[in-house]
Write a protein that holds these residues in place. Structure first.
Motif, mmCIF file in Angstrom:
data_model
loop_
_atom_site.group_PDB
_atom_site.id
_atom_site.type_symbol
_atom_site.label_atom_id
_atom_site.label_comp_id
_atom_site.label_asym_id
_atom_site.label_seq_id
_atom_site.Cartn_x
_atom_site.Cartn_y
_atom_site.Cartn_z
ATOM 1 N N UNK A 229 0.856 -1.182 0.000
ATOM 2 C CA UNK A 229 0.000 0.000 0.000
ATOM 3 C C UNK A 229 0.898 1.239 0.000
ATOM 4 N N UNK A 230 0.642 2.167 -0.909
ATOM 5 C CA UNK A 230 1.365 3.435 -0.918
ATOM 6 C C UNK A 230 0.496 4.475 -0.220
ATOM 7 N N UNK A 231 1.023 5.022 0.867
ATOM 8 C CA UNK A 231 0.295 6.017 1.649
ATOM 9 C C UNK A 231 1.027 7.352 1.574
ATOM 10 N N UNK A 232 0.298 8.398 1.306
ATOM 11 C CA UNK A 232 0.841 9.743 1.219
ATOM 12 C C UNK A 232 0.683 10.450 2.572
ATOM 13 N N UNK A 233 1.784 11.020 3.066
ATOM 14 C CA UNK A 233 1.775 11.845 4.273
ATOM 15 C C UNK A 233 2.155 13.257 3.822
ATOM 16 N N UNK A 234 1.162 14.032 3.443
ATOM 17 C CA UNK A 234 1.401 15.310 2.780
ATOM 18 C C UNK A 234 1.406 16.464 3.785
#
Length: 346
Positions: A229-234
């Motif tokens: 899973x690719x999770x973005x922490x923006x």
């Protein structure tokens, strides 16, 4: 007796039908130029010549071409590797099979980072240059790696902080990169060391952007227990981004088009570019980041601290970096690159 002979004839016929079908498929299909999974160019059909035949080079090149262009190659490679795993093998093409679906490998440097660091220190001063050694997953996820190997890596504050969070999703299972969460913990340790106040996880906009990511390790062996899973922490900080001194039309820190391809990690910073220039408002300082691909998902966190960030990748830039950066009035230099690692057999 007649029934047994009949079965043998059927098996033989099916075998020749399979060979004939594959031969026809080989004739009508076009050669693939590039394997997105393996991240390499594939061999093309050699040009026939009497000299090449007599020297033996034609036969070798033809054999390599057949292996690379074999119909359904990815499927057959995956099937072969699964059979070897069922037989108890735990290492395939330099990929080590760990627990909970984690795949491990050594880190391989793309540049002489020690020499680059020394040169930057001579150019800008010791106190201006800092470095994040990116440890291999095997040096951090000690409970996940195979029991019969360990991995070397630098033992510093970054590695210590990552190790404190090794039960979290800080490295991908099927890829050699760390996740954006792993990059955050490295950034957190580095920021504190530099006297900066790091962003809190609660401040970040967290969003799952892809649920079926299969990375570089999968590409080598075509095996994975589960996708990543690719999770973005923006950080959500407005900034202007210019790629390749304006020669590229790409904009923004994230590129959603990559999420539909085999190279989904390119979502971060549009993969690898020679020069990326980032400008934010209301902040001071000019940070130069000399990096490999591990830095791509760490750079967004740095936008919280600097008015300008210039990102350089030695693989894609052909100018003297020290001289060029001096002209850019850089105030701080950060090197973010994978640490050299080796597999150790206890």
């Amino acid at each position: 007796m007649r029934g047994k002979r009949r079965k043998e004839e059927i098996v033989c016929a099916l075998f020749f039908v399979l060979l004939y079908t594959m031969w026809i498929g080989d004739l009508v299909s076009e050669d693939r130029l590039y394997s997105a999974w393996e991240k390499r160019r594939l061999a093309q059909k050699p040009v026939y010549s009497w000299e090449a035949v007599t020297s033996g080079s034609y036969g070798k090149e033809y054999e390599t071409w057949l292996v690379d262009q074999f119909p359904g190659r990815d499927l057959w490679v995956g099937l072969k590797n699964r059979c070897e795993l069922l037989l108890g093998k735990r290492e395939l093409k330099g990929i080590y099979i760990g627990k909970d679906g984690y795949l491990f490998s050594e880190n391989q440097q793309i540049a002489d980072w020690d020499a680059i660091q020394k040169k930057m220190q001579e150019q800008f001063g010791m106190g201006v240059v800092s470095r994040i050694h990116v440890p291999p997953a095997g040096a951090v996820l000690t409970e996940k790696r195979p029991y019969f190997v360990s991995f070397t890596g630098s033992e510093d504050l970054v590695c210590e902080n990552l190790s404190r969070h090794q039960e979290e999703e800080i490295y991908y299972r099927t890829d050699h990169h760390w996740t954006m969460l792993g990059a955050y913990y490295a950034y957190e340790a580095w920021a504190k060391e530099q006297g900066l106040t790091p962003l809190e996880l609660e401040e970040l906009n967290i969003q799952v952007v892809k649920e079926d990511f299969l990375g570089t390790h999968y590409g080598k062996i075509h095996y994975a227990r589960q996708p990543d899973v690719i999770t973005l922490y923006d950080p959500g900080i407005a900034c202007e981004v210019i790629y390749d001194l304006g020669e590229s039309k790409v904009q923004g820190l994230y590129q959603e088009s990559y999420l539909k391809t085999e190279d989904a990690y390119g979502f971060f910073l549009d993969g690898n570019h020679g020069v990326v220039q980032i400008t934010t408002e209301g902040k001071e300082g000019h940070l130069a980041v000399l990096k490999d691909s591990y830095a791509n998902c760490l750079v967004p966190f740095l936008t919280a601290h600097y008015g300008r960030i210039t990102v350089l990748d030695p693989r894609y830039i052909r100018v003297d970096m020290g001289t060029w950066l001096a002209d850019q009035e850089v105030t701080q230099v950060l090197i973010v690159a994978q640490d050299t690692s080796q597999v150790v057999f206890p």
